[in-house]
Design a protein around this motif. Structure first.
Motif, short mmCIF file in Angstrom:
data_model
loop_
_atom_site.label_atom_id
_atom_site.label_comp_id
_atom_site.label_asym_id
_atom_site.label_seq_id
_atom_site.Cartn_x
_atom_site.Cartn_y
_atom_site.Cartn_z
N MET A 148 29.87 -13.86 -16.85
CA MET A 148 30.94 -14.74 -17.28
C MET A 148 31.02 -14.67 -18.80
SD MET A 148 31.31 -18.76 -16.38
CE MET A 148 29.70 -19.15 -17.02
N VAL A 149 32.21 -14.40 -19.33
CA VAL A 149 32.46 -14.34 -20.76
C VAL A 149 33.30 -15.57 -21.09
CG1 VAL A 149 33.41 -12.95 -22.63
CG2 VAL A 149 32.47 -11.83 -20.62
N TYR A 150 32.83 -16.42 -22.02
CA TYR A 150 33.58 -17.65 -22.29
C TYR A 150 33.52 -18.02 -23.76
CZ TYR A 150 28.97 -19.87 -22.01
OH TYR A 150 27.67 -20.21 -22.20
N GLY A 151 34.49 -18.85 -24.17
CA GLY A 151 34.59 -19.31 -25.55
C GLY A 151 35.84 -20.13 -25.73
N ASN A 152 36.17 -20.44 -26.98
CA ASN A 152 37.33 -21.29 -27.28
C ASN A 152 38.60 -20.50 -27.58
OD1 ASN A 152 35.69 -23.48 -27.01
ND2 ASN A 152 35.53 -23.93 -29.18
N ASP A 153 38.48 -19.37 -28.24
CA ASP A 153 39.65 -18.59 -28.65
C ASP A 153 39.98 -17.56 -27.58
OD1 ASP A 153 41.62 -17.18 -29.93
OD2 ASP A 153 40.56 -17.02 -31.84
N ILE A 154 41.17 -17.65 -27.00
CA ILE A 154 41.54 -16.78 -25.88
C ILE A 154 41.58 -15.31 -26.31
CG2 ILE A 154 44.02 -17.04 -26.21
CD1 ILE A 154 44.28 -16.91 -23.13
N GLU A 155 41.98 -15.04 -27.54
CA GLU A 155 42.05 -13.65 -27.99
C GLU A 155 40.67 -13.05 -28.16
OE1 GLU A 155 44.69 -12.93 -31.20
OE2 GLU A 155 46.35 -13.93 -30.20
N HIS A 156 39.73 -13.84 -28.67
CA HIS A 156 38.36 -13.34 -28.83
C HIS A 156 37.68 -13.16 -27.48
CE1 HIS A 156 37.95 -14.86 -33.26
NE2 HIS A 156 38.82 -13.89 -33.13
N VAL A 157 37.90 -14.09 -26.56
CA VAL A 157 37.27 -13.99 -25.24
C VAL A 157 37.84 -12.80 -24.48
CG1 VAL A 157 36.96 -15.15 -23.03
CG2 VAL A 157 36.75 -16.45 -25.13
N SER A 158 39.15 -12.64 -24.48
CA SER A 158 39.76 -11.55 -23.71
C SER A 158 39.44 -10.19 -24.32
CB SER A 158 41.28 -11.75 -23.61
OG SER A 158 41.86 -11.76 -24.90
N THR A 159 39.39 -10.10 -25.65
CA THR A 159 39.06 -8.83 -26.30
C THR A 159 37.59 -8.48 -26.05
OG1 THR A 159 40.72 -9.27 -27.98
CG2 THR A 159 39.10 -7.55 -28.46
N SER A 160 36.72 -9.47 -26.06
CA SER A 160 35.31 -9.20 -25.79
C SER A 160 35.12 -8.73 -24.34
CB SER A 160 34.48 -10.45 -26.04
OG SER A 160 34.53 -10.81 -27.41
N ALA A 161 35.84 -9.36 -23.40
CA ALA A 161 35.77 -8.92 -22.01
C ALA A 161 36.31 -7.49 -21.87
CB ALA A 161 36.55 -9.87 -21.11
N ALA A 162 37.36 -7.18 -22.59
CA ALA A 162 37.92 -5.83 -22.55
C ALA A 162 36.95 -4.80 -23.13
CB ALA A 162 39.25 -5.78 -23.29
N ARG A 163 36.24 -5.18 -24.19
CA ARG A 163 35.25 -4.26 -24.78
C ARG A 163 34.10 -3.99 -23.82
NH1 ARG A 163 34.77 -6.51 -31.00
NH2 ARG A 163 36.75 -5.67 -31.72
N ILE A 164 33.67 -5.02 -23.09
CA ILE A 164 32.62 -4.81 -22.10
C ILE A 164 33.11 -3.86 -21.01
CG2 ILE A 164 31.24 -5.94 -20.31
CD1 ILE A 164 31.23 -8.44 -22.13
N GLN A 165 34.35 -4.06 -20.58
CA GLN A 165 34.91 -3.23 -19.52
C GLN A 165 35.11 -1.80 -19.98
OE1 GLN A 165 38.43 -2.08 -18.96
NE2 GLN A 165 37.77 -1.23 -17.02
N GLN A 166 35.55 -1.61 -21.21
CA GLN A 166 35.88 -0.27 -21.69
C GLN A 166 34.68 0.50 -22.20
OE1 GLN A 166 39.17 -0.51 -24.39
NE2 GLN A 166 40.64 -0.65 -22.70
N CYS A 167 33.53 -0.15 -22.38
CA CYS A 167 32.37 0.61 -22.82
C CYS A 167 31.78 1.42 -21.68
CB CYS A 167 31.31 -0.31 -23.44
SG CYS A 167 30.27 -1.13 -22.26
N THR A 168 32.26 1.17 -20.46
CA THR A 168 31.76 1.93 -19.31
C THR A 168 32.75 2.97 -18.87
OG1 THR A 168 32.64 0.28 -17.80
CG2 THR A 168 30.36 0.03 -18.48
#
Length: 168
Positions: A148-168
């Motif tokens: 689960m990736v969570y936080g307050n800023d939607i852009e930071h949370v979504s970009t971090s989730a995308a980085r996790i997904q795209q590193c594979t």
């Protein structure tokens, strides 16, 4: 061949209601939102529009003599501010699951929950460590291979989730 002139809208405006427990400050086109989960701020100086607090519970955004693209900015700015309000009251959460066919992907989360390492992707020995934004935390959900990736800023949370997904 000349194109016909496009029409300008004289005034386009939108009001945004501020919920209880949240304070919004507007100075110039800089917006600061404070709530129970923290504080977010954003700069809209690149847009040619006017923003003002009508009262502590209502924000007014308007643009004068605008063409079609400037008209779209009014709704976009209001959506960004609504996302900021949601972030400081409820927060944002992305749930991700790793899928694999043969080589089991190992996701190891640091003790401070601010970084994640992806190991054994396609049997590789290489360690993959996607960069996460400040204010974004990663946690295991308890289910197998789910985080689960969570936080307050939607852009930071979504970009971090995308980085996790795209590193594979």
């Amino acid at each position: 061949l000349a194109l016909p002139p496009t029409m300008k809208t004289i005034l386009a405006s939108r009001d945004l209601d501020i919920p209880d427990g949240v304070t919004v400050e507007v100075k110039g086109r800089r917006v600061r939102v404070k709530g129970p989960r923290g504080e977010l701020q954003r700069d809209f100086k690149h847009l040619n529009l006017q923003m003002e607090m009508v009262n502590p519970k209502k924000l007014h955004v308007e643009v004068w003599f605008a063409k079609r693209k400037q008209l779209a900015c009014v709704r976009t700015v209001c959506s960004h501010i609504t996302n900021m309000i949601t972030g400081v009251t409820v927060g944002f959460k992305y749930t991700m699951k790793s899928a694999y066919a043969h080589f089991p992907i190992n996701l190891s989360i640091a003790a401070d929950k601010k970084s994640i390492d992806v190991r054994n992707f396609l049997g590789e020995k290489r360690l993959r460590a996607p960069a996460l934004y400040d204010g974004v935390l990663v946690e295991s959900t308890g289910n197998k291979d789910e985080i689960m990736v969570y936080g307050n800023d939607i852009e930071h949370v979504s970009t971090s989730a995308a980085r996790i997904q795209q590193c594979t």
